[in-house]
Design a protein around this motif. Structure first.
Motif, PDB file in Angstrom:
ATOM      1  N   GLU A 158       0.842  -1.197   0.000  1.00  0.00           N
ATOM      2  CA  GLU A 158       0.000   0.000   0.000  1.00  0.00           C
ATOM      3  C   GLU A 158       0.877   1.248   0.000  1.00  0.00           C
ATOM      4  O   GLU A 158       0.550   2.249  -0.651  1.00  0.00           O
ATOM      5  CB  GLU A 158      -0.917  -0.001   1.232  1.00  0.00           C
ATOM      6  N   VAL A 161       3.348   2.806  -4.354  1.00  0.00           N
ATOM      7  CA  VAL A 161       2.342   2.738  -5.420  1.00  0.00           C
ATOM      8  C   VAL A 161       2.765   1.719  -6.477  1.00  0.00           C
ATOM      9  O   VAL A 161       1.949   0.921  -6.950  1.00  0.00           O
ATOM     10  CB  VAL A 161       2.150   4.130  -6.063  1.00  0.00           C
ATOM     11  N   ARG A 220       6.821   6.639  -6.299  1.00  0.00           N
ATOM     12  CA  ARG A 220       5.563   7.169  -5.775  1.00  0.00           C
ATOM     13  C   ARG A 220       5.203   6.396  -4.508  1.00  0.00           C
ATOM     14  O   ARG A 220       5.226   5.164  -4.506  1.00  0.00           O
ATOM     15  CB  ARG A 220       4.443   7.032  -6.793  1.00  0.00           C
ATOM     16  N   ARG A 222       2.480   6.341  -0.911  1.00  0.00           N
ATOM     17  CA  ARG A 222       1.290   6.844  -0.217  1.00  0.00           C
ATOM     18  C   ARG A 222       1.665   7.028   1.242  1.00  0.00           C
ATOM     19  O   ARG A 222       1.644   6.080   2.032  1.00  0.00           O
ATOM     20  CB  ARG A 222       0.131   5.854  -0.363  1.00  0.00           C
ATOM     21  N   HIS A 223       2.015   8.257   1.595  1.00  0.00           N
ATOM     22  CA  HIS A 223       2.454   8.509   2.968  1.00  0.00           C
ATOM     23  C   HIS A 223       1.234   8.605   3.877  1.00  0.00           C
ATOM     24  O   HIS A 223       0.260   9.303   3.557  1.00  0.00           O
ATOM     25  CB  HIS A 223       3.264   9.804   3.039  1.00  0.00           C
ATOM     26  N   GLY A 227      -0.328  11.967   2.419  1.00  0.00           N
ATOM     27  CA  GLY A 227      -0.886  11.515   1.154  1.00  0.00           C
ATOM     28  C   GLY A 227       0.172  11.116   0.136  1.00  0.00           C
ATOM     29  O   GLY A 227       1.347  10.920   0.458  1.00  0.00           O
ATOM     30  N   GLU A 228      -0.231  11.010  -1.122  1.00  0.00           N
ATOM     31  CA  GLU A 228       0.657  10.499  -2.163  1.00  0.00           C
ATOM     32  C   GLU A 228       1.748  11.506  -2.519  1.00  0.00           C
ATOM     33  O   GLU A 228       1.486  12.701  -2.685  1.00  0.00           O
ATOM     34  CB  GLU A 228      -0.138  10.138  -3.416  1.00  0.00           C
TER      35      GLU A 228
END
Length: 267
Positions: A158, A161, A220, A222-223, A227-228
């Protein structure tokens, strides 16, 4: 994991080729998966018996001419060719020595970069030191070892990306790091054995024996806090500490990622 790294590499790369890849005809149903040992030997100008001894670890000192010929037939790129040469002619043990302590000067330099995530990664892909923003980037990881996080942490797929791409880069970098230091450390052996036992994905990628040290890549993530993020990162060798790599991450100027990095720095 065995000690015959040269033979393992040749066999793995041979298995990735088909007869058609090297201009050989013949019905695939008659051929085993991959390129036959006899065909590789013929195309490289060596005997099948000699190649068999190379792959089995009974011959460990091939000439540079043989290595060059094998690299050409196996369609190796420049980095994989260099790796093959290192496996065949590893550096002396004294040349391979390098500690996993980061120099105080380098650590101070990282700390001065307040708006740019940066870290030093060791030869086993451990995060040895990171500046505050670099630490915040991977704060959710439950381990300092990048590969253990990627393959064994349930949240990794998750978090990244493009998980498959990141995973393959990491495995290829671990292969490359072993050769650059002239062999395996006990810790690297233990990490590989654990990952092969606990992750089918790692075992699959490790067996392909791709060799590549990342230099300039995109990533990329998703922190969980901001967020991304879409980042570009540069990987540079630390000359005074063989095996160590400096990773510096950047966002496109004016982008949403740049804004989110500022938010992350202020958390």
């Amino acid at each position: 994991m065995g000690q015959n790294r040269l033979g393992e590499f040749i066999r793995a790369r041979r298995d990735l080729l088909s007869p058609a890849d090297v201009g050989l005809a013949g019905p695939r149903s008659v051929r085993a998966s991959g390129l036959r040992r006899e065909d590789l030997a013929t195309l490289a100008g060596i005997s099948a018996d000699y190649l068999s001894r190379l792959e089995q670890g009974r011959e460990r000192n091939p000439s540079h001419r043989v290595i060059k010929a094998l690299a050409e037939v196996l369609r190796l790129d420049a980095e994989a060719t260099e790796h093959l040469h290192r496996l065949a002619h590893p550096p002396l043990a004294c040349d391979a020595f390098g500690g996993e302590e980061v120099s105080p000067e380098l650590e101070r330099m990282l700390g001065a970069w307040r708006d740019t995530p940066a870290m030093v990664v060791g030869s086993e892909l451990d995060i040895l030191v990171a500046n505050p923003l670099g630490a915040a980037l991977y704060a959710s990881a439950g381990t300092r070892n990048a590969l253990l996080f990627v393959f064994l942490d349930p949240q990794a797929k998750e978090f990244f990306v493009d998980w498959e791409v990141i995973a393959r880069r990491g495995v290829a970098a671990l292969h490359a790091g072993a050769a650059s230091l002239g062999g395996n450390s006990a810790r690297r052996e233990a990490i590989v054995e654990r990952l092969c036992a606990e992750s089918a994905d790692f075992a699959r990628m490790w067996a392909k024996y791709e060799v590549r040290q990342t230099k300039y890549e995109t990533m990329r993530i998703r922190h969980p806090e901001v967020g991304e993020l879409e980042l570009v990162y540069h990987t540079l060798r630390v000359n005074e500490a063989p095996g160590q790599l400096l990773k510096v991450y950047q966002a496109e100027p004016g982008s949403l990622t740049e804004k989110r990095l500022r938010e992350l720095a202020n958390l």
